[in-house]
Design a protein around this motif. Sequence first.
Motif, PDB file in Angstrom:
ATOM      1  N   GLU A 128      10.885   2.297  -0.194  1.00  0.00           N
ATOM      2  CA  GLU A 128      10.509   1.991  -1.575  1.00  0.00           C
ATOM      3  C   GLU A 128      11.721   2.092  -2.497  1.00  0.00           C
ATOM      4  O   GLU A 128      11.941   1.223  -3.358  1.00  0.00           O
ATOM      5  N   ASP A 185       0.830  -1.208   0.000  1.00  0.00           N
ATOM      6  CA  ASP A 185       0.000   0.000   0.000  1.00  0.00           C
ATOM      7  C   ASP A 185       0.863   1.256   0.000  1.00  0.00           C
ATOM      8  O   ASP A 185       2.083   1.196   0.198  1.00  0.00           O
ATOM      9  N   ARG A 186       0.230   2.392  -0.155  1.00  0.00           N
ATOM     10  CA  ARG A 186       0.935   3.671  -0.305  1.00  0.00           C
ATOM     11  C   ARG A 186       1.481   4.228   1.001  1.00  0.00           C
ATOM     12  O   ARG A 186       2.082   5.303   1.014  1.00  0.00           O
ATOM     13  N   LEU A 211       2.272   0.053  -5.972  1.00  0.00           N
ATOM     14  CA  LEU A 211       1.569   0.653  -4.843  1.00  0.00           C
ATOM     15  C   LEU A 211       0.080   0.704  -5.121  1.00  0.00           C
ATOM     16  O   LEU A 211      -0.341   1.102  -6.206  1.00  0.00           O
TER      17      LEU A 211
END
Length: 288
Positions: free
Chosen positions: A275, A267-268, A287
Amino acid sequence: MMAATRDALRVAYSRQDIEPMANADSAQQGNGADSLMSEERRMQILQIVRERGRVRVHELSERFSTSAVTIRNDLNELHRRGLLLRSRGGAVHYETANFESSLTERLQTRASEKRRIGAAAAAMVNDGETIILDSGTTTQEIARHLKGKKGLQVITNGVNVAMELLGVQGIQLVIVGGILRADSVSVVGGFAENMLQHLAADRLFLGAAACDPEFGPSTPNLEESLVNQAMVKIAREVVLVVDSTKFTKRSMSRITAFSGIHKVITDRGIAPEIEERLKTSGCEVVLV
C-alpha cells in the motif's frame, strides 16, 4: 659450500611457491562452500515465504543465526531472480499469472471483496459522466451498482458487463467491436483499439490479472493488454479495481505503470508495505 647454499635456496623458493598455491586452493574451496551455504539458505528462505506468504528480516536473521545484512542480500537476490517480492522489512510470496481462468471460475473467487470494490467504484460515478468499464468480474460488480444513475454513457469491451447494463434506463451503452474471446467474453483486436481512439471518457475502471507494484497491472493475454492500453490513453482518470491477492503476481503483458494510475480500490487484505509503495507511486489508495 656454494653448491650447498644454492640447494638450500632452491628448497626455500619451492616452499614459497607451494604454500601460496595451497592457501589459494583453500580459499577457493572456502568460497565455494560459502556460496553453497548461501544458496541453500536462500532456497530455505524461499520455501518459508511460500508456506507463510510473507517473512521479516529479523525473523530470518534469528532462524539462520546470521546478520540482518546477509538476510537482506539474500532477499534482494531472490527478488532479482523473480522468485519473491521484496517489501519493506522483509518479503512476500510472488506468483506468476501465466494463464487466465474462465469467467465462471473468477465469478466465484473473492466474490465478497469484489462486491465491496464494485460498490465503492460505482459511488465515484456522477450522473452525466462517460466511463469505461474494462471486461472482468470486478467491473461487472461495478455495472450492477450503476443502476439508478442518470445520463450515463458506459463504454466497455466486456460482453458480461454489457449484458448487465442492457436495457437499463438512464444508461447509454457502447460496446466496442472486434474479436470475441470465449473464456473472458471480452472483445479484443485492432477494430476495438481503433474504435477506442475515436472516443473519450471521464474515468476508466480497469481490472487486471496481476499487479506487481514494480511492473504495474498486467494480463496473460497480449491482445487484451493492447485494448486496455487504448482505454488508458482516452480516459482523464484511471481507477484500478482489483482484490488484494493480485498485488503479489506478475503476468506477461503490462498494461501501464503505476505512475499512470490515479486511484486504486482494493480490499483491506493488501500488505501495508505494498500500500505504501502504491502511494509513493502517486496513487490514491481506497480500502474497502
